[in-house]
Design an enzyme around this catalytic site. Structure first.
Site, PDB file in Angstrom:
ATOM      1  N   ASP A   1       0.859  -1.177   0.000  1.00 18.66           N
ATOM      2  CA  ASP A   1       0.000   0.000   0.000  1.00 18.66           C
ATOM      3  C   ASP A   1       0.898   1.231   0.000  1.00 18.66           C
ATOM      4  O   ASP A   1       1.821   1.324   0.812  1.00 18.66           O
ATOM      5  CB  ASP A   1      -0.894  -0.009   1.242  1.00 18.66           C
ATOM      6  CG  ASP A   1      -1.778   1.213   1.324  1.00 18.66           C
ATOM      7  OD1 ASP A   1      -2.578   1.429   0.407  1.00 18.66           O
ATOM      8  OD2 ASP A   1      -1.649   1.963   2.315  1.00 18.66           O
TER       9      ASP A   1
ATOM     10  N   ASN B   1      19.949 -40.319  15.401  1.00 21.44           N
ATOM     11  CA  ASN B   1      19.151 -41.389  16.002  1.00 21.44           C
ATOM     12  C   ASN B   1      19.118 -42.625  15.107  1.00 21.44           C
ATOM     13  O   ASN B   1      19.122 -43.762  15.590  1.00 21.44           O
ATOM     14  CB  ASN B   1      17.721 -40.900  16.265  1.00 21.44           C
ATOM     15  CG  ASN B   1      17.663 -39.912  17.408  1.00 21.44           C
ATOM     16  OD1 ASN B   1      18.699 -39.507  17.920  1.00 21.44           O
ATOM     17  ND2 ASN B   1      16.481 -39.504  17.804  1.00 21.44           N
TER      18      ASN B   1
ATOM     19  N   ASN C   1      20.764 -40.506  24.298  1.00 26.88           N
ATOM     20  CA  ASN C   1      19.551 -39.721  24.087  1.00 26.88           C
ATOM     21  C   ASN C   1      19.595 -38.408  24.862  1.00 26.88           C
ATOM     22  O   ASN C   1      19.088 -37.374  24.406  1.00 26.88           O
ATOM     23  CB  ASN C   1      18.332 -40.539  24.529  1.00 26.88           C
ATOM     24  CG  ASN C   1      17.022 -39.947  24.050  1.00 26.88           C
ATOM     25  OD1 ASN C   1      16.932 -39.467  22.931  1.00 26.88           O
ATOM     26  ND2 ASN C   1      16.016 -39.976  24.898  1.00 26.88           N
TER      27      ASN C   1
ATOM     28  N   THR D   1      23.357 -36.219  23.326  1.00 24.31           N
ATOM     29  CA  THR D   1      23.550 -35.815  21.927  1.00 24.31           C
ATOM     30  C   THR D   1      22.297 -35.266  21.262  1.00 24.31           C
ATOM     31  O   THR D   1      22.378 -34.792  20.135  1.00 24.31           O
ATOM     32  CB  THR D   1      24.057 -37.002  21.086  1.00 24.31           C
ATOM     33  OG1 THR D   1      23.054 -38.024  21.049  1.00 24.31           O
ATOM     34  CG2 THR D   1      25.334 -37.567  21.680  1.00 24.31           C
TER      35      THR D   1
END
Length: 1009
Positions: free
Chosen positions: A448, A815, A843, A846
């Site tokens: 605008d 994983n 788990n 890392t």
């Protein structure tokens, strides 16, 4: 204790049976129709809970009974009568419960009105004078300040009750309700049953640590996201003690006289007492897409219930004034407004998840099943190999939990929330979470012009009448090189006077003689012109007091004001679009005389208009009319006397040209949408290089009407400037671009921008100059009104999306490598490289911290040199999966090679397992460095990421501490390492990083070919 006049107690109960009402202040009642009716249950609970005499209410749709605690001064029969009357009101109302106007039967608060017989009379069916009397207010003077403050203390603020946020305890407990935690809990239970209490404690300790970390990040995220509700705090104009005052909307009370003006948000329900071409957008309440024209007269209808959309003499909270103006008396506030009733009956939905979060949740669910299958395979192979059942079950469960990145949605939420906080520091307010994702994929930016591209500080530069051109420079009027005194030129003075009268700007004078102008940029420029001419602006306005105002609307692109000259003599002053004002003119001033305006004269004036527009000026036509009449309200805007043209310019904002170039560099097409004439718009478009060196294509509103919806969609993509555009046209343009499959952003600050702001994927409003309605519907608010801030928002939007992809890539690849290590070793009969404790440790160490560190990556240097991403692009693409499998394989093979070294030197046992464990952990942490970019790290200079550095350093330190600490060594079943072991571990950890970076280079060369 105050006695409440509930209702005539001789009323016979039709639907209610009193079961027990002997104890004062307590009663149990059976309600006919309540059994199995959730709607009636909600209806009764809501209406009774807000009654002054009722302390608590509990209804049961199973038994059909309702239990009430009420003031001890009330009788059980009176309360029964109250309930019965409510049920009768419910039975009479055929409409859906969510759109009813339930009555509360509480005359003391005046929030609903009763007549003596007990039949409620809605506000829209009552005479104005009756309502004014009931609310103890005045149409002219409004409430006194004392009455307003008393009412505010007694009935509370004008605010809707918000759904309580999740408590910290709920967030914490939610982390224990997942499938991975259930698996871990099962492993812990098995450990206890087999005597491994220490193992069980460690397993649940890991679960608790995950929950604490998740709680810390998610609670912070929720606080940031919930703060979005309070970004905008609109105000309202009311009359109190006969004075016009601006107050915060939550301070509105019953009986306040509310002023309604274009661009304002209706903050409470009100009965109209005066309207002037007032129209409202009620789509938020009724779903009606077209503006509703309002009236102040009493509605007479044989129907018992009139739908909200047909209550033309009412305005409701949450709707917006589109045109005209009016006044109303506030009759309901807060939860008792129609919007509040709907919210209370229907309830609020929780914060919806974003498309990105839904994608990640879906990916995590799929990975749960995949990893569960692999872990089942590992279990089966292990048993066939002769490993112990209990040991393999625990290992498989731990592997499943370690392999599933259950933190994916948390990473997304945290990253989005921190992105909101970061943008707020950059003066960008995000009002909708999905907007962050959309920012990164904007393909077309509709701008605008006024207030966005320009300073919105207009200055009059040129005036034309009767073939004469006068320039205004440095506060002086010039005809060529000759100065002009306005008081020696009647036509010029008339042009100035009309411009000052048809003007809503106010002059605020300070004690030191300085002044500021409050009003629109256009009208402020006209006031400045009058001051430069030496005209006493306030004197002129006092000499010709205003009687009536016709505001600019979607139908009429002009403003007209009616002023008293003396007794029945009037003066109408008009300014606006030159073509429209000229079309309504029949005469003009020539040498001080009124002469007929011929068609040739009109063509000459239109030629002047075009020449001024071609110079980049915004041009207004000025005309007037005068005569005698006593019916001021019915005066038509026609047969005007043409005075002349006023040309003004709104300078382009500093930095806008550079911002436009930055958008183009980022692959974002810029389109200017303006109400200016084609010549003016073309000049500005050329100056801003909107066409990027190509021929500028411009389309005006007349040409738009020639296209069908599909036809407009076909041509709009090549248009750079849209001129003479109305609010409806803006909406059509945005929709046409979206039909082309483009992600559209729209900037705006006025009421005429709101429909397009609402429809665009990203609506962007201005923080300072924007209207309440524009900020309310926008997704993004630029606090400093600076377009340069928008390029920062785009950069942040792209960066946030990229960072989430980096985190997801890291979590999936690491994983998956754990699954591969266990699967390959078990299939090869190499024992178990990792035990259950080590998998849980992996788990913890890392996943969480490196993943969050990657989510906080600063913008890459070339983030604005890339094209916007496709909105249909999944966050995890097929090419990403190929890369993830490659990287996981490299990590797992390298770790297994180190494990093979350990077996060859120490045999299968704790020492070999320690080498594999240390190798995989170190390799995964170094892999986070490779995930920072899809391009080789050596080929670019990435900005530092201190969060990732801390995460990796801390995780590595924690890993090596586990070797030095005897308790941790015993827990993880690891052994000390010698120098040779350390070298093998270091080599096996660095090798995957080298390979990954090398494959990036190879892929880059292939892509260049």
């Amino acid at each position: 204790m105050k006695q409440y006049n509930l209702i005539d107690q001789s009323h016979q109960l039709s639907f209610v049976k009193i079961l027990h009402a002997t104890v004062k202040g307590r009663g149990r009642y059976h309600v006919q129709g309540l059994h199995h009716s959730q709607e009636l249950k909600r209806y009764l609970e809501f209406n009774l809970s807000i009654h002054k005499a009722i302390k608590s209410v509990r209804a049961s749709s199973l038994t059909g009974n309702i239990l009430l605690h009420f003031d001890r001064d009330q009788t059980g029969e009176a309360i029964g009568t109250l309930v019965d009357t409510l049920v009768q009101s419910y039975k009479r109302t055929p409409t859906q419960i969510s759109s009813r106007s339930p009555q509360t039967l509480t005359p003391v608060t005046h929030q609903q009105t009763l007549v003596a017989s007990g039949v409620s009379v809605p506000w829209h069916l009552q005479e104005i004078d009756s309502i004014i009397s009931q609310l103890n207010t005045s149409k002219e003077r409004g409430l006194s300040q004392i009455d307003a403050e008393t009412s505010l203390r007694e009935y509370g603020v004008n605010a809707l009750t918000e759904t309580p946020n999740r408590s910290g305890l709920d967030i914490f407990i939610d982390y224990f309700k997942s499938v991975p935690v259930a698996l871990l809990s099962g492993a812990a239970l098995l450990s206890v049953l087999t005597g491994g209490v220490a193992d069980a404690v460690v397993i649940m300790g890991v679960v608790t640590i995950n929950a604490i970390l998740g709680y810390a990040t998610e609670s912070h995220s929720e606080r940031i996201i919930n703060s979005l509700k309070h970004c905008i705090n609109p105000s309202a104009w009311v009359i109190r003690e006969g004075k016009l005052q601006e107050i915060e909307t939550h301070n509105l009370v019953l009986g306040d006289i509310l002023l309604l003006q274009p661009g304002s948000y209706v903050p409470a329900d009100a009965r109209l007492i005066e309207v002037d071409r007032l129209s409202l957008d009620e789509s938020a309440l009724t779903g009606e897409s077209l503006p509703i024209r309002k009236q102040e007269t009493l509605i007479t209808s044989p129907q018992e219930t009139i739908p909200l959309a047909e209550r033309k003499n009412m305005v409701y909270r949450g709707t917006f004034v589109m045109g005209g103006q009016g006044r109303g008396v506030v009759v309901a506030t807060g939860d008792l407004t129609e919007m509040g009733k709907i919210q209370a009956l229907v309830g609020q939905t929780p914060q919806p998840s974003t498309p990105m979060e839904r994608q990640l949740e879906q990916a995590a669910s799929q990975l749960v099943w995949l990893s569960s299958g692999v872990c089942g395979l590992v279990l089966a192979i292990g048993l066939l190999r002769g490993y112990g059942l209990l040991e393999m079950v625990k290992t498989s469960i731990s592997l499943a939990v370690a392999a599933v990145p259950e933190g994916l949605p948390t990473v997304a939420t945290t990253t989005l929330a921190l992105g909101i906080l970061n943008m707020r520091q950059q003066k960008v307010l995000i009002r909708r979470l999905e907007a962050i994702e959309a920012l990164g994929s904007i393909q077309t930016l509709c701008l605008d012009k006024t207030g966005t591209l320009t300073t919105n500080r207009m200055s009059v530069l040129k005036l034309c009448w009767d073939g004469r051109d006068i320039k205004l420079a440095d506060g002086h009027f010039w005809s060529g090189s000759q100065p002009v005194n306005p008081y020696e030129c009647d036509e010029l003075l008339k042009l100035i006077h009309i411009s000052l009268l048809c003007n809503d700007s106010q002059i605020i004078t300070h004690h030191d003689g300085t002044y500021v102008l409050e009003g629109s940029a256009t009208e402020n420029a006209l006031i400045e012109m009058g001051i430069s001419a030496g005209v006493g602006v306030e004197d002129v306005k006092q000499q010709y007091p205003r009687l009536l105002t016709y505001h600019r609307s979607t139908e009429n692109n002009f403003m007209a004001t009616v002023h008293r000259i003396h007794e029945s003599a009037y003066l109408m002053a008009v300014k606006g679009n030159p073509d429209e004002v000229l079309e309504r003119s029949s005469t003009q001033m020539v040498s001080g005389q009124w002469v007929r305006l011929t068609e040739a004269d009109k063509q000459e004036i239109k030629g002047q208009n075009q020449r001024m527009s071609a110079q980049g000026l915004r041009v207004l036509g000025v005309a007037y009319r005068q005569g005698e009449t006593r019916e001021i309200e019915s005066l038509p805007v026609s047969n005007l006397i043409w005075v002349g043209l006023v040309g003004m310019a709104d300078p382009i904002r500093p930095g806008v040209k550079e911002s436009i170039a930055n958008f183009h560099q980022a692959g974002i097409k810029t389109v200017m949408i303006t109400g200016d004439q084609s010549h003016t718009a073309y000049a500005i478009g050329e100056d801003l290089n909107l066409s990027q060196g190509q021929p500028l294509k411009i389309l005006n509103s007349l040409e738009l009407t020639e296209f069908s919806s599909q036809g407009l969609s076909d041509v709009c993509e090549g248009v750079h400037v849209f001129a003479r555009i109305s609010p409806a046209n803006k909406l059509e343009i945005v929709k046409a671009l979206q039909q082309r499959g483009l992600v559209v952003a729209m900037t705006g600050d006025g009421i005429n921008d709101t429909p397009a702001l609402k429809v665009a994927e990203v609506g962007i409003a201005m923080g300072h100059t924007g209207t309440d309605v524009a900020r309310e519907v926008a997704d993004v608010v630029l606090e400093d009104d600076n377009l340069e801030t928008m390029i920062i928002a785009v950069s942040q939007g792209r960066t946030i999306y990229n960072n989430i992809r980096k985190s997801v890539h890291f979590l999936l690849s690491t994983n998956l490598s754990e699954i591969m290590v266990m699967l390959f070793a078990t299939m090869g009969g190499l024992g178990q490289p990792l035990n259950a404790m080590q998998l849980l440790w992996l788990n913890l160490v890392t996943d969480i911290f490196p993943g969050l560190g990657l989510a906080l990556e600063p913008p890459e240097p070339d983030v604005l040199n890339r094209p916007p991403r496709s909105p249909d692009e999944p966050i995890i693409q097929s090419s990403d999966f190929e890369r993830i499998v490659l990287e996981s394989t490299t990590l797992s093979v390298s770790a297994l090679a180190a494990y093979g070294y350990g077996i060859s030197r120490y045999g299968i046992g704790p020492q070999a397992s320690t080498v594999a464990f240390m190798s995989l952990v170190t390799g995964q942490l170094l892999h986070a460095l490779s995930c920072r970019s899809t391009r080789p790290l050596r080929d670019q200079q990435l900005p530092p990421n201190p969060y990732l550095n801390v995460a990796l350093s801390g995780s590595l330190a924690l890993q090596w501490v586990s070797l030095a600490s005897p308790p941790l060594r015993n827990l993880l079943h690891v052994t000390p390492l010698n120098v040779a072991d350390s070298l093998v571990i270091g080599s096996s950890a660095i090798l995957p990083l080298v390979i990954h970076e090398g494959t990036k280079s190879s892929n880059q060369l292939l892509n260049q070919r």
